[in-house]
Design a protein around this motif. Structure first.
Motif, PDB file in Angstrom:
ATOM      1  N   ASP A  43       0.757  -1.137  -0.002  1.00 54.07           N
ATOM      2  CA  ASP A  43       0.060   0.055   0.174  1.00 54.07           C
ATOM      3  C   ASP A  43       0.927   1.162  -0.066  1.00 54.07           C
ATOM      4  O   ASP A  43       1.869   1.393   0.666  1.00 54.07           O
ATOM      5  N   ARG A  44       0.304   2.201  -0.675  1.00 60.08           N
ATOM      6  CA  ARG A  44       0.935   3.540  -0.775  1.00 60.08           C
ATOM      7  C   ARG A  44       0.882   4.374   0.466  1.00 60.08           C
ATOM      8  O   ARG A  44      -0.153   4.453   0.831  1.00 60.08           O
ATOM      9  N   LEU A  45       1.876   5.093   0.897  1.00 61.28           N
ATOM     10  CA  LEU A  45       1.581   6.059   1.927  1.00 61.28           C
ATOM     11  C   LEU A  45       1.812   7.463   1.362  1.00 61.28           C
ATOM     12  O   LEU A  45       1.858   7.492   0.306  1.00 61.28           O
ATOM     13  N   THR A  47       2.958  11.430   0.975  1.00 66.91           N
ATOM     14  CA  THR A  47       4.635  11.942   0.810  1.00 66.91           C
ATOM     15  C   THR A  47       4.981  12.010   2.233  1.00 66.91           C
ATOM     16  O   THR A  47       4.295  12.198   3.112  1.00 66.91           O
ATOM     17  N   ARG A  78      10.290   4.291  -3.354  1.00 67.42           N
ATOM     18  CA  ARG A  78      10.533   4.150  -4.851  1.00 67.42           C
ATOM     19  C   ARG A  78      10.855   5.390  -5.493  1.00 67.42           C
ATOM     20  O   ARG A  78       9.855   6.196  -5.554  1.00 67.42           O
ATOM     21  N   ALA A  81       7.991   7.238  -7.400  1.00 69.88           N
ATOM     22  CA  ALA A  81       6.700   6.419  -7.288  1.00 69.88           C
ATOM     23  C   ALA A  81       6.105   6.944  -5.845  1.00 69.88           C
ATOM     24  O   ALA A  81       4.997   6.947  -5.704  1.00 69.88           O
ATOM     25  N   GLY A  82       7.015   7.142  -4.759  1.00 70.27           N
ATOM     26  CA  GLY A  82       6.494   7.233  -3.525  1.00 70.27           C
ATOM     27  C   GLY A  82       6.851   6.484  -2.384  1.00 70.27           C
ATOM     28  O   GLY A  82       8.009   5.704  -2.641  1.00 70.27           O
ATOM     29  N   ILE A  83       6.389   6.494  -1.330  1.00 73.73           N
ATOM     30  CA  ILE A  83       6.688   5.602  -0.076  1.00 73.73           C
ATOM     31  C   ILE A  83       5.552   4.458   0.019  1.00 73.73           C
ATOM     32  O   ILE A  83       4.325   4.856  -0.053  1.00 73.73           O
ATOM     33  N   PHE A  84       5.839   3.248   0.288  1.00 72.35           N
ATOM     34  CA  PHE A  84       5.106   2.359   0.496  1.00 72.35           C
ATOM     35  C   PHE A  84       5.355   1.517   1.565  1.00 72.35           C
ATOM     36  O   PHE A  84       6.455   1.397   2.087  1.00 72.35           O
TER      37      PHE A  84
END
Length: 255
Positions: A43-45, A47, A78, A81-84
Motif C-alpha cells: 500500500d502507498r503511504l 508523501t 521508490r 513513485a512514493g513511499i510504500f
C-alpha cells in the motif's frame, strides 16, 4: 516534550534511558499510523510532507524516520513513485505480522516468547544432530561473542551473536525451524534499533558467557541442558527488553 537527561534516575532509583532522537520517535509513530489505517504490504503511504502533517512533525524529521524504517525493511521508497508499506518475502509475512510494533511491550514480549519456544527446540535438536563441523561453528561463534563482550566491542559481538544463533538453527536439521529463527531475529532487530539505537541492551560479556555454556552443552550432546540454557539466555533478553520499554514509558510520563 522535554528531553530526559542521560543518566537521570526514575522513582525506583533505576537509570532512565538517554534521550531518544526525534526521528526514532517519529518512526515509531509512523508504524502506529500504518497499523491504525490498516495498511497492507504494497500500500502507498502519503508523501513525506503529508506524513509530516499527519504526525505533526517537521518534514526533515519525517525523512529521517522513513530512512530508518526503510533500513529495517518496514517501508520502501521508490524513486519517482512514493513511499510504500514494504512487501515481505519472509516466512512470517502473515497479515497479523505486517503491522508488528517494535516498541510495543505486549508485541515484543510475544515475539520473545515465540523466539524462546523455537530456539529452545533448535538447541535441543542441535545437541543430538550437530555434525563436528557444525559444533565447531557454534563453539567458535560463542567464543568470539565472549571475547567481543569482554572487550565491549558491540559490532563484533553483534555479528558473532547472529552467527551463533544461526549456526544452532542450521544444526537442528529442520529448514522450517531455521527459517523461523532467521525471521524472528529480523523482527527482534527492529526492536533493537528503535529501543536501543545502537547501545547494548545488557551485559555483552554475560551474554557471551551464556553462549559458551550453550555451545558446550550442545558439544556434549546434552539436549535438555542445551534447551534449558537457551531458555535462560532468552529470559535474560526478555528482562532487558522489559526494563528498557518500562524506562521509555516512564520517561514519557515525566516529559
Amino acid at each position: 516534550m522535554a528531553a530526559v537527561a542521560a543518566g537521570a534516575a526514575d522513582e525506583a532509583g533505576e537509570t532512565v534511558a538517554p534521550y531518544r532522537p526525534g526521528y526514532e520517535l517519529v518512526a515509531e509513530q509512523l508504524l502506529q499510523y500504518i497499523a491504525a489505517e490498516g495498511l497492507r504490504p504494497g500500500d502507498r503511504l502519503p508523501t513525506e510532507q503529508g506524513l509530516a502533517e499527519i504526525l505533526g512533525v517537521t518534514r526533515n524529521v519525517t525523512r529521517e524516520a522513513v530512512k530508518v524504517l526503510s533500513a529495517l525493511g518496514r517501508v520502501s521508497v521508490r524513486r519517482g513513485a512514493g513511499i510504500f508499506v514494504a512487501e515481505s518475502n519472509g516466512v512470517l509475512a502473515d497479515a497479523e505480522l505486517a503491522n508488528f510494533q517494535p516498541t510495543d511491550m505486549e508485541q515484543v514480549l510475544m515475539l520473545i516468547d515465540y523466539r524462546q519456544f523455537t530456539e529452545a527446540e533448535t538447541a535441543r535438536r542441535a545437541a543430538t544432530s550437530a555434525t563436528p563441523v557444525q559444533v565447531r561453528a557454534i563453539r567458535d561463534s560463542a567464543k568470539t561473542s565472549l571475547d567481543a563482550g569482554i572487550a565491549d566491542d558491540i559490532d563484533t559481538f553483534g555479528a558473532a551473536d547472529a552467527a551463533f544463533h544461526t549456526a544452532i538453527a542450521a544444526a537442528a536439521g529442520n529448514v522450517f525451524l531455521q527459517a523461523s529463527v532467521a525471521n524472528t531475529r529480523k523482527f527482534a532487530a527492529q526492536s533493537d534499533v528503535l529501543l536501543f539505537h545502537g547501545d547494548a541492551a545488557g551485559s555483552l560479556s554475560d551474554a557471551g558467557a551464556q553462549h559458551v555454556e550453550i555451545a558446550e552443552a550442545i558439544a556434549a550432546g546434552d539436549s535438555e541442558l542445551a534447551a534449558t540454557l537457551m531458555v535462560a539466555h532468552i529470559d535474560t533478553t526478555r528482562a532487558q527488553f522489559e526494563h528498557r520499554i518500562r524506562t521509555r514509558l516512564f520517561s514519557r510520563l515525566t516529559d
